[in-house]
Scaffold this motif. Structure first.
Motif, PDB file in Angstrom:
ATOM      1  N   GLN A   6     104.655  58.893  16.920  1.00  0.00           N
ATOM      2  CA  GLN A   6     103.354  59.442  17.264  1.00  0.00           C
ATOM      3  C   GLN A   6     102.680  58.612  18.340  1.00  0.00           C
ATOM      4  OE1 GLN A   6     101.153  59.653  13.593  1.00  0.00           O
ATOM      5  NE2 GLN A   6     102.274  61.421  12.861  1.00  0.00           N
ATOM      6  N   THR A   7     101.794  59.269  19.093  1.00  0.00           N
ATOM      7  CA  THR A   7     100.968  58.595  20.076  1.00  0.00           C
ATOM      8  C   THR A   7      99.713  59.428  20.281  1.00  0.00           C
ATOM      9  OG1 THR A   7     100.959  57.491  22.238  1.00  0.00           O
ATOM     10  CG2 THR A   7     101.940  59.704  22.140  1.00  0.00           C
ATOM     11  N   THR A   8      98.741  58.866  20.972  1.00  0.00           N
ATOM     12  CA  THR A   8      97.514  59.582  21.277  1.00  0.00           C
ATOM     13  C   THR A   8      97.530  60.001  22.739  1.00  0.00           C
ATOM     14  OG1 THR A   8      96.284  58.361  19.606  1.00  0.00           O
ATOM     15  CG2 THR A   8      94.997  59.444  21.320  1.00  0.00           C
ATOM     16  N   ILE A   9      97.231  61.270  22.983  1.00  0.00           N
ATOM     17  CA  ILE A   9      97.118  61.821  24.327  1.00  0.00           C
ATOM     18  C   ILE A   9      95.628  61.997  24.610  1.00  0.00           C
ATOM     19  CG2 ILE A   9      97.595  63.856  25.773  1.00  0.00           C
ATOM     20  CD1 ILE A   9     100.112  62.323  25.084  1.00  0.00           C
ATOM     21  N   SER A  10      95.165  61.542  25.771  1.00  0.00           N
ATOM     22  CA  SER A  10      93.769  61.771  26.132  1.00  0.00           C
ATOM     23  C   SER A  10      93.707  62.237  27.575  1.00  0.00           C
ATOM     24  CB  SER A  10      92.923  60.515  25.919  1.00  0.00           C
ATOM     25  OG  SER A  10      93.399  59.464  26.715  1.00  0.00           O
ATOM     26  N   THR A  56      89.123  65.260  26.011  1.00  0.00           N
ATOM     27  CA  THR A  56      89.419  65.086  24.589  1.00  0.00           C
ATOM     28  C   THR A  56      90.645  64.207  24.398  1.00  0.00           C
ATOM     29  OG1 THR A  56      89.658  66.288  22.501  1.00  0.00           O
ATOM     30  CG2 THR A  56      90.879  67.155  24.382  1.00  0.00           C
ATOM     31  N   GLU A  57      90.890  63.854  23.158  1.00  0.00           N
ATOM     32  CA  GLU A  57      92.122  63.146  22.816  1.00  0.00           C
ATOM     33  C   GLU A  57      92.707  63.772  21.563  1.00  0.00           C
ATOM     34  OE1 GLU A  57      90.979  59.188  20.314  1.00  0.00           O
ATOM     35  OE2 GLU A  57      90.892  59.029  22.485  1.00  0.00           O
ATOM     36  N   CYS A  58      93.997  63.561  21.390  1.00  0.00           N
ATOM     37  CA  CYS A  58      94.713  64.228  20.310  1.00  0.00           C
ATOM     38  C   CYS A  58      95.882  63.346  19.878  1.00  0.00           C
ATOM     39  CB  CYS A  58      95.214  65.576  20.823  1.00  0.00           C
ATOM     40  SG  CYS A  58      96.143  66.527  19.636  1.00  0.00           S
ATOM     41  N   LEU A  59      96.033  63.157  18.569  1.00  0.00           N
ATOM     42  CA  LEU A  59      97.205  62.476  18.021  1.00  0.00           C
ATOM     43  C   LEU A  59      98.350  63.474  18.007  1.00  0.00           C
ATOM     44  CD1 LEU A  59      98.411  59.943  16.657  1.00  0.00           C
ATOM     45  CD2 LEU A  59      97.697  60.938  14.462  1.00  0.00           C
TER      46      LEU A  59
END
Length: 95
Positions: A6-10, A56-59
Motif C-alpha cells: 500500500q501507499t498514499t497517492i495525493s 485529495t489523497e487516497c490510500l
C-alpha cells in the motif's frame, strides 16, 4: 516479508469515469518543478473519490498483471522481440 503493498497517492483529480460497478479516478501528481510534466495515475474504487479539480489523497493497494504479448523489431539490431507489458492497478483502500 510483508504482504502489505500500500501507499498514499495525493494530487489533483483530473477525470472521473464509471464503468460497471467501479469508478476510475485520474490523479495528476505534483510535478518535480515548474518545467516538468506531472505524472498521471488511475485509481479504481467502488465509491467516488471526488470531483474534477479536487486536491485529495487516497490510500491505495498496488497490484497488476501481465498484458497481451506483442512483437516488435529492435531498430538497432533488426531482431524480432516479443514483449509482454506489465499493467499496474491501484485500488483504493476503502473502509
Amino acid at each position: 516479508m510483508s504482504t502489505n503493498h500500500q501507499t498514499t497517492i495525493s494530487g489533483r483529480i483530473g477525470q472521473v469515469r464509471k464503468y460497471e460497478k467501479y469508478f476510475y479516478t485520474e490523479f495528476l501528481l505534483p510535478a518535480a518543478d515548474a518545467y516538468s510534466q506531472p505524472g498521471v495515475v488511475e485509481v479504481r474504487s467502488s465509491a467516488r473519490l471526488g470531483k474534477t479539480g479536487d486536491e485529495t489523497e487516497c490510500l491505495v493497494e498496488i497490484s497488476g498483471y501481465r498484458g497481451k504479448p506483442y512483437r516488435y523489431t529492435d531498430e538497432d539490431t533488426g531482431e524480432q522481440i516479443t514483449r509482454r507489458p506489465v499493467l499496474n492497478i491501484l485500488n483504493a483502500v476503502e473502509a
